[in-house]
Design a protein around this motif. Structure first.
Motif, PDB file in Angstrom:
ATOM      1  N   ALA A  81       0.828  -1.207   0.000  1.00 29.77           N
ATOM      2  CA  ALA A  81       0.000   0.000   0.000  1.00 29.77           C
ATOM      3  C   ALA A  81       0.862   1.257   0.000  1.00 29.77           C
ATOM      4  O   ALA A  81       0.570   2.231  -0.708  1.00 29.77           O
ATOM      5  CB  ALA A  81      -0.923  -0.004   1.224  1.00 29.77           C
ATOM      6  N   TRP A  82       1.948   1.201   0.774  1.00 31.06           N
ATOM      7  CA  TRP A  82       2.834   2.366   0.890  1.00 31.06           C
ATOM      8  C   TRP A  82       3.524   2.653  -0.454  1.00 31.06           C
ATOM      9  O   TRP A  82       3.498   3.772  -0.961  1.00 31.06           O
ATOM     10  CB  TRP A  82       3.860   2.101   1.997  1.00 31.06           C
ATOM     11  N   ALA A  85       1.079   3.741  -3.217  1.00 37.38           N
ATOM     12  CA  ALA A  85       0.617   5.127  -3.069  1.00 37.38           C
ATOM     13  C   ALA A  85       1.672   6.110  -3.569  1.00 37.38           C
ATOM     14  O   ALA A  85       1.341   7.121  -4.198  1.00 37.38           O
ATOM     15  CB  ALA A  85       0.263   5.414  -1.606  1.00 37.38           C
ATOM     16  N   GLU A 111      -3.865  -1.616  -6.429  1.00 37.27           N
ATOM     17  CA  GLU A 111      -2.626  -1.743  -5.662  1.00 37.27           C
ATOM     18  C   GLU A 111      -2.274  -3.197  -5.374  1.00 37.27           C
ATOM     19  O   GLU A 111      -1.127  -3.545  -5.200  1.00 37.27           O
ATOM     20  CB  GLU A 111      -2.722  -0.943  -4.353  1.00 37.27           C
TER      21      GLU A 111
ATOM     22  N   ARG B  83       1.079   9.796   5.547  1.00 40.04           N
ATOM     23  CA  ARG B  83       1.761   8.542   5.240  1.00 40.04           C
ATOM     24  C   ARG B  83       1.127   7.934   3.994  1.00 40.04           C
ATOM     25  O   ARG B  83      -0.073   7.716   3.971  1.00 40.04           O
ATOM     26  CB  ARG B  83       1.602   7.608   6.442  1.00 40.04           C
ATOM     27  N   PRO B  84       1.936   7.673   2.957  1.00 38.65           N
ATOM     28  CA  PRO B  84       1.355   7.098   1.737  1.00 38.65           C
ATOM     29  C   PRO B  84       0.633   5.788   2.034  1.00 38.65           C
ATOM     30  O   PRO B  84       1.141   4.936   2.759  1.00 38.65           O
ATOM     31  CB  PRO B  84       2.575   6.832   0.845  1.00 38.65           C
ATOM     32  N   GLY B  85      -0.562   5.653   1.471  1.00 43.50           N
ATOM     33  CA  GLY B  85      -1.268   4.374   1.544  1.00 43.50           C
ATOM     34  C   GLY B  85      -1.976   4.091   2.849  1.00 43.50           C
ATOM     35  O   GLY B  85      -2.570   3.027   2.996  1.00 43.50           O
ATOM     36  N   ALA B  86      -1.926   5.017   3.815  1.00 42.60           N
ATOM     37  CA  ALA B  86      -2.604   4.756   5.085  1.00 42.60           C
ATOM     38  C   ALA B  86      -4.117   4.910   4.902  1.00 42.60           C
ATOM     39  O   ALA B  86      -4.571   5.759   4.149  1.00 42.60           O
ATOM     40  CB  ALA B  86      -2.104   5.709   6.163  1.00 42.60           C
ATOM     41  N   ARG B  87      -4.878   4.082   5.606  1.00 40.69           N
ATOM     42  CA  ARG B  87      -6.324   4.102   5.429  1.00 40.69           C
ATOM     43  C   ARG B  87      -6.944   5.192   6.294  1.00 40.69           C
ATOM     44  O   ARG B  87      -6.447   5.523   7.356  1.00 40.69           O
ATOM     45  CB  ARG B  87      -6.916   2.748   5.796  1.00 40.69           C
ATOM     46  N   THR B 155       0.006  12.187   0.048  1.00 41.47           N
ATOM     47  CA  THR B 155      -0.210  11.931  -1.375  1.00 41.47           C
ATOM     48  C   THR B 155      -1.563  12.471  -1.843  1.00 41.47           C
ATOM     49  O   THR B 155      -1.779  12.606  -3.036  1.00 41.47           O
ATOM     50  CB  THR B 155      -0.146  10.422  -1.695  1.00 41.47           C
TER      51      THR B 155
END
Lengths: 187, 213
Positions: A81-82, A85, A111, B83-87, B155
């Motif tokens: 996920a990181w 993104a 993703e 933080r990239p991708g954090a929900r 992001t």
């Protein structure tokens, strides 16, 4: 092995490499970045079929972004996920600069399959990072050249340049961020 | 430069990375933002003269609790969006609960009041200035939060800017509680919220430009 099983082992292995890299283990970190470059390349190549020349530049830009933002990775979070993104952010940023999401040839939002695709055929990058590096001021360029290209220790680089050890570390850190900013401004 | 050479360059000569970067940056930002807003409030507005009596009233603490809950929820949003991708799950309910709770208190207060008193509960003594003073007190935290966020990796830039603005609005509102004499729930549920939304909207507009990396 199923795709999902393969992805879970990729996730675990890459996470381990990154975690060791964050603890200062250079070989693990290099292995992480090397493998990451193949996933980034596959991801961008699939989505930038109409802009094939941009792919390798974007791979390099995303690697630099991953490096500069590696302190934001939280081990409780899926690495997929990181990374996804960041890759998606850099892709959208490029398309925004190029003004047109219609250039996109594949959806960006899947993703889950990030680590299931890889592409190790690096094309030539059009942008020369070496030349961008030359544009940095000496207080950033010299620490990067000595510690990263010539492989000197921080202490050796400090003795050679007459800078303090903390100035060397700060110079590397700021220089890498300045390099990313130059890329953003240049394209 | 070939990509393999870049990878080697990135990996060479790096030490270990300090953990909990986000927590450290926002802790520093909060100290600066709260202290500066406190000084600004003391210098420009002053503490309400009846503070000693006010702290004995439950509504004073309901007001503090409302603004503090907004600060906590927006801090959660800010941490996730850095933080990239954090929900973002649970962020929206966390933001909605204090607002809905204050609106419920406001409904009770308005229902219990005589019709000709209702406008007074709603407008209080200082409705016209309250949102702008909250926005004013949020300025130091706004700058500090954007500084902290720029060192991390948002992001979703407009959303991240909104959350950063809302956090600074809540911090400004919290400091403003020590000055503001209004204690009525309809007032707080309206004008405090608007005060917090001014920096949030500013953050939404600035996010893409200021937070880009």
């Amino acid at each position: 092995m199923t795709d999902k099983g393969r992805m879970n082992t990729s996730e675990a292995r890459l996470k381990d490499l990154l975690t060791r890299g964050l603890d200062g283990e250079a070989t693990a970190y290099q292995a992480f970045l090397t493998e990451m470059s193949t996933h980034l390349r596959a991801y961008f190549r699939k989505r930038l079929a109409r802009l094939p020349d941009e792919v390798e530049d974007l791979v390099q830009e995303a690697l630099l972004a991953i490096h500069n933002k590696r302190h934001t990775y939280d081990a409780d979070q899926p690495l997929t996920a990181w990374v996804h993104a960041i890759a998606k952010y850099k892709l959208v940023d490029l398309l925004r600069r190029r003004a047109g999401r219609e250039l996109l040839t594949d959806p960006m939002d899947d993703e889950a399959d990030f680590f299931s695709t890889a592409d190790s055929e690096a094309a030539e990058a059009r942008r020369d990072l070496g030349k961008l590096l030359d544009q940095l001021p000496d207080r950033q360029r010299l620490p990067i050249v000595h510690t990263k290209l010539e492989g000197l220790s921080v202490t050796e680089a400090a003795q050679l340049t007459g800078m303090s050890e903390s100035a060397i570390k700060v110079g590397v850190h700021r220089g890498m961020k300045a390099l990313a900013a130059l890329i953003r401004g240049a394209s | 430069m070939k990509t393999d050479d870049l990878v080697r360059l990135l990996a060479t000569g790096e030490g270990s990375v300090q953990r909990h970067a986000a927590a450290r940056r926002y802790a520093a930002a909060t100290v600066v933002g709260v202290v500066a807003a406190g000084l600004l409030m003391l210098g420009v507005l002053g503490v309400r003269p009846d503070l000693a009596e006010a702290v004995r009233l439950p509504m004073f603490w309901a007001k503090i609790g409302y603004v503090a809950a907004m600060a906590g929820a927006s801090l959660l949003a800010v941490l996730r969006l850095s933080r990239p991708g954090a929900r973002l799950d649970r962020v929206l309910p966390a933001l909605a609960v204090p607002v809905l709770a204050m609106w419920a208190l406001a409904a009770v207060a308005l229902a219990g009041a005589e019709p000709d008193e209702r406008m007074g509960l709603f407008l209080g003594a200082t409705w016209a200035e309250c949102p702008f003073l909250i926005a004013l007190l949020s300025v130091p935290m706004f700058i500090a939060t954007f500084w902290a966020m720029r060192g991390l990796a948002p992001t979703r830039l407009p959303l991240a800017g909104t959350a950063a603005g809302l956090l600074s609005g809540a911090v400004g509102g919290l400091v403003y509680c020590l000055h503001c004499p209004n204690m009525e729930a309809p007032f707080i549920g309206t004008w405090y919220l608007i005060g917090m939304l001014i920096p949030a909207a500013t953050g939404a507009l600035l996010g893409r430009r200021v937070l880009r990396w």
